[in-house]
Design an enzyme around this catalytic site. Structure first.
Site, PDB file in Angstrom:
ATOM      1  N   GLY A  13       0.883  -1.138   0.244  1.00 62.81           N
ATOM      2  CA  GLY A  13      -0.011  -0.115  -0.005  1.00 62.81           C
ATOM      3  C   GLY A  13       0.662   1.148   0.150  1.00 62.81           C
ATOM      4  CB  ALA A  14       4.279   1.803  -1.172  1.00 63.28           C
ATOM      5  NE  ARG A  16      -4.690   5.332  -1.821  1.00 62.87           N
ATOM      6  CZ  ARG A  16      -5.701   5.532  -0.983  1.00 62.87           C
ATOM      7  NH1 ARG A  16      -5.939   6.452  -0.304  1.00 62.87           N
ATOM      8  NH2 ARG A  16      -6.646   4.268  -0.640  1.00 62.87           N
ATOM      9  CB  VAL A  62      -1.594  -7.413   0.176  1.00 59.88           C
ATOM     10  CG1 VAL A  62      -0.225  -6.827  -0.472  1.00 59.88           C
ATOM     11  CG2 VAL A  62      -2.422  -6.317   0.638  1.00 59.88           C
ATOM     12  CG  ASN A  89       1.277   1.127   4.887  1.00 61.89           C
ATOM     13  OD1 ASN A  89       0.946   1.804   6.002  1.00 61.89           O
ATOM     14  ND2 ASN A  89       0.906   1.485   3.616  1.00 61.89           N
ATOM     15  CE1 TYR A 160      -7.006   0.739  10.478  1.00 63.45           C
ATOM     16  CE2 TYR A 160      -7.394   1.685  12.557  1.00 63.45           C
ATOM     17  CZ  TYR A 160      -6.478   1.552  11.568  1.00 63.45           C
ATOM     18  OH  TYR A 160      -5.105   1.933  11.261  1.00 63.45           O
ATOM     19  CE  LYS A 164      -4.290  -1.628  10.707  1.00 61.30           C
ATOM     20  NZ  LYS A 164      -3.256  -1.882   9.707  1.00 61.30           N
TER      21      LYS A 164
END
Length: 254
Positions: A13-14, A16, A62, A89, A160, A164
């Site tokens: 997720g790179a 942005r 992913v 990420n 969320y 996590k």
């Protein structure tokens, strides 16, 4: 000891936000960087271009194991070396919007499933894809991105936060099993960052409240959290695994 400049680093997720900041931080330290993206192709290529010849942008969902394997194969062929470092990420289908969040009476199990897949399924895929190469090298760094909302759910983003929280358990269990292979598994947990695409919907009043509640009297930036990920990839952290480092200016103290 393997210096950051000698590592091949995957940042999921790179394209942005925080992921872009992390990719650029590793690029600044001369690592070879895989800028993973799902839909943000143009932005991911811009990130890779800003890093230079030591970066490549690769598309992969992913949460799809076959796509993750194909990404690793492409990256290892491109760099001529195994992936040594994984930064999990990617944020799947979520916006930090406190005013319009789903509440206890309206949230669906499918919302939980989406975030569990985004947190655990994705991390499992990248960890399994990286394992063989890391074990062969006797070195690996897996760094999962979490949130301080697990410790202090000032905004109850139920799906969320739960995803996590599960990622903390994943981190510690993997750290226990992979340690003998020279692979460390840690987590870096930020607060609300000012500002990313995901936090763009957050009212200024929320940022002001965080600022007033934080010992440093400011809101953490993506760049500051990105720098913390460098620590867990560096030789300085070689004796640390299974840990969750909260990077939020002292809002949450463990």
């Amino acid at each position: 000891m393997v210096e950051i400049k000698d590592q091949v680093v995957l940042v999921t997720g790179a394209g942005r936000g925080l992921g872009a900041a992390i990719a650029k931080a590793f690029g600044r330290e001369d690592a070879r960087v895989i800028v993973n993206y799902h839909q943000s192709e143009e932005k991911a290529k811009e990130v890779a271009k800003s890093i230079g010849d030591r970066a490549i942008a690769i598309q992969a969902d992913v949460t799809d194991q076959e796509q993750v394997k194909a990404m690793f194969d492409q990256a290892e062929k491109h760099f001529g070396q195994e992936v040594t470092t994984v930064i999990n990420n990617a944020l799947v289908h979520f916006k930090f919007d406190a005013l319009n969040r789903k509440q206890a009476t309206t949230i669906d199990w499918e919302d939980y499933e989406t975030q569990l897949k985004g947190s655990i399924k994705a991390a499992l895929h990248t960890t399994q894809a990286a394992y063989e190469g890391m074990a062969r090298l006797g070195f690996g760094r897996i760094i999962n991105i979490g949130t301080n909302l697990v410790q202090n759910p000032v905004v109850p983003y139920h799906d969320y936060n739960t995803g996590k929280a599960a990622l903390i358990g994943f981190t510690r269990s993997m750290a226990r099993e992979l340690g003998p292979k020279g692979i460390t598994v840690n987590m870096v947990s930020g607060g609300l960052l000012q500002t990313t695409d995901a936090s763009a919907s957050t009212p200024d009043a929320v940022f002001d409240l965080i600022k007033e509640s934080t010992p440093l009297n400011r809101v953490t930036t993506p760049q500051e959290l990105a720098d913390a990920t460098l620590f867990f990839a560096s030789p300085w952290s070689r004796a640390i695994t299974g840990q969750n480092l909260v990077v939020d200016g002292g809002l949450v103290m463990n």
